[in-house]
Design an enzyme around this catalytic site. Structure first.
Site, mmCIF file in Angstrom:
data_model
loop_
_atom_site.group_PDB
_atom_site.id
_atom_site.type_symbol
_atom_site.label_atom_id
_atom_site.label_comp_id
_atom_site.label_asym_id
_atom_site.label_seq_id
_atom_site.Cartn_x
_atom_site.Cartn_y
_atom_site.Cartn_z
ATOM 1 N N SER A 121 0.950 -1.403 0.076
ATOM 2 C CA SER A 121 0.346 0.255 -0.147
ATOM 3 C C SER A 121 0.529 1.519 0.254
ATOM 4 O O SER A 121 2.074 1.391 0.474
ATOM 5 C CB SER A 121 -1.077 0.193 0.979
ATOM 6 O OG SER A 121 -0.892 1.323 1.853
ATOM 7 N N TYR A 145 -1.172 -0.331 10.620
ATOM 8 C CA TYR A 145 -1.692 -1.128 9.139
ATOM 9 C C TYR A 145 -0.684 -0.947 8.112
ATOM 10 O O TYR A 145 0.117 -1.334 7.659
ATOM 11 C CB TYR A 145 -2.825 0.022 8.399
ATOM 12 C CG TYR A 145 -3.294 -0.646 7.446
ATOM 13 C CD1 TYR A 145 -3.261 -1.805 6.984
ATOM 14 C CD2 TYR A 145 -2.724 0.498 5.462
ATOM 15 C CE1 TYR A 145 -4.051 -2.264 5.486
ATOM 16 C CE2 TYR A 145 -2.995 0.202 4.905
ATOM 17 C CZ TYR A 145 -3.452 -1.275 4.560
ATOM 18 O OH TYR A 145 -4.002 -1.253 3.356
ATOM 19 N N LYS A 149 2.514 -3.359 6.780
ATOM 20 C CA LYS A 149 2.260 -3.715 4.757
ATOM 21 C C LYS A 149 4.094 -3.320 5.062
ATOM 22 O O LYS A 149 4.885 -4.389 3.558
ATOM 23 C CB LYS A 149 1.810 -2.751 4.007
ATOM 24 C CG LYS A 149 0.188 -2.779 3.969
ATOM 25 C CD LYS A 149 0.002 -4.053 3.491
ATOM 26 C CE LYS A 149 -1.445 -4.207 2.904
ATOM 27 N NZ LYS A 149 -2.003 -5.025 2.620
#
Ligand code: UDP
Length: 327
Positions: A121, A145, A149
């Site tokens: 991402s 988050y 990643k």
């Protein structure tokens, strides 16, 4: 065969559909915590799909995939995706997004499977130091988050050096749109993303669309994002798969259109397509939102020969039809 973890989710299912259209047989592995059985059933009606319900945190479940199917490449989407929740409950995110990925990669190594495409991402970059963002931009995620990643990318780097596991990490910017025939589309519960939230304010009575922040340093005060069409994104996964097969080399690519649209431009386009005005509430900024996120995707275009074909209008039209079909 290709294994798609998280294949019952939004981007995963569109990627599966794209591979089906090219004649591939695939295995979908999904816990159905966020993915939908209806999506799996739709895909099963269209193509040659095997489905395993399981959890990557459970080693027996992971082992069962590779003992039962002859997998040559994994496309790894499975993971939790809500930024706000990741801040509130980081442990859940580290377990599900990082530990689960380690389980997957270890089992792949044990079974001598050496190719993985990983769903990363633009959240790995954090607040942009310059724009548009290329792959060399430093990584400084703003939340667990994005950290997850970034860490999985680092793990893949180590696993290439140590175990010869080759990977392509695809860093998505904002994803939008749905299947042209409205068979599958974006379906999150709860929904936090911009375009589906605007559409919900059209199809669901008493729902107002909330604009998060009007005082950003942009031309109209609202945030600017790079909305890449989900079918274009799905095609990038196919190109990444082919690249791995043909070159046997790990790499990282941004995926975005290189065109920015403000929140205001997006809801005005939805209003045009829907032919009606939207109930709008202007609110304070949402924590952690950068003013502008814009991709430099020239590397994917040059090396993967990726050509994004759809405009934001195309994405909004298919998202509109999909949302309409659900009401
Ligand atoms: N946004 C908004 N209202 C919403 C959802 C999102 O104004 O209901 C804004 C958000 O602040 C951001 C942009 O829309 O500037 C895109 O947000 P989204 O959650 O879709 O993706 P993100 O960029 O956070 O990955």
């Amino acid at each position: 065969m290709i294994l798609v973890t998280g294949g019952a989710g939004y981007i995963g299912s569109h990627t599966v559909l794209n591979f089906i259209n090219k004649g591939y047989e695939l295995v979908i592995f999904d816990s159905l915590e966020n993915g939908h059985i209806e999506t799996v059933n739709t895909l099963k009606q269209i193509g040659n799909i095997h489905f395993i319900k399981g959890d990557l945190r459970n080693l027996d479940d992971v082992e069962a995939i590779f003992s039962n199917y002859k997998i040559d490449t994994v496309i790894h989407f499975a993971g939790f995706i809500q930024v706000e929740e990741s801040v509130k409950n980081p442990e859940k995110y580290y377990k599900n997004n990082v530990l689960a990925s380690i389980n997957l990669f270890n089992t792949m190594v044990q079974h001598n499977i050496q190719r993985v495409v990983f769903s990363s991402s633009a959240a790995v970059y954090g607040e942009p130091l310059y724009t548009p963002i290329d792959e060399k931009h430093p990584k400084k995620p703003l939340n667990p988050y994005g950290e997850n990643k970034s860490q999985v990318e680092e793990i893949l780097k180590e696993y290439d050096a140590k175990y010869n596991l080759k990977s392509i990490c695809l860093r998505y910017f904002n994803v939008a749109g749905a299947d042209l025939q409205s068979r599958i589309g974006e379906w999150h519960e709860p929904e936090t993303h911009l375009i589906p939230n605007i559409l919900k304010s059209i199809f669901e009575k008493d729902k107002t669309f909330k604009v998060f922040g009007t005082d950003y340093d942009t031309f109209d005060g609202t945030c600017i994002r790079d909305y890449v069409n989900v079918e274009d994104l799905a095609e990038a996964h196919y190109l990444a798969y082919m690249y791995l097969k043909n070159n046997n080399k790990s790499d990282i690519f941004n995926l975005g259109t290189e065109n920015g649209s403000s929140v205001k431009e997006v809801f005005e386009t939805v209003e045009e397509i829907a032919g009606r005005k939207i109930n709008i509430e202007y609110q304070e900024r949402r924590e952690g939102d950068a003013a502008i996120l814009l991709a430099n995707a020239s590397k994917a275009k040059k090396i993967l020969k990726w050509i994004p074909k759809h405009t934001l209008e195309d994405s909004i039209k298919t998202a509109y039809l999909w949302e309409k079909s659900k009401h």
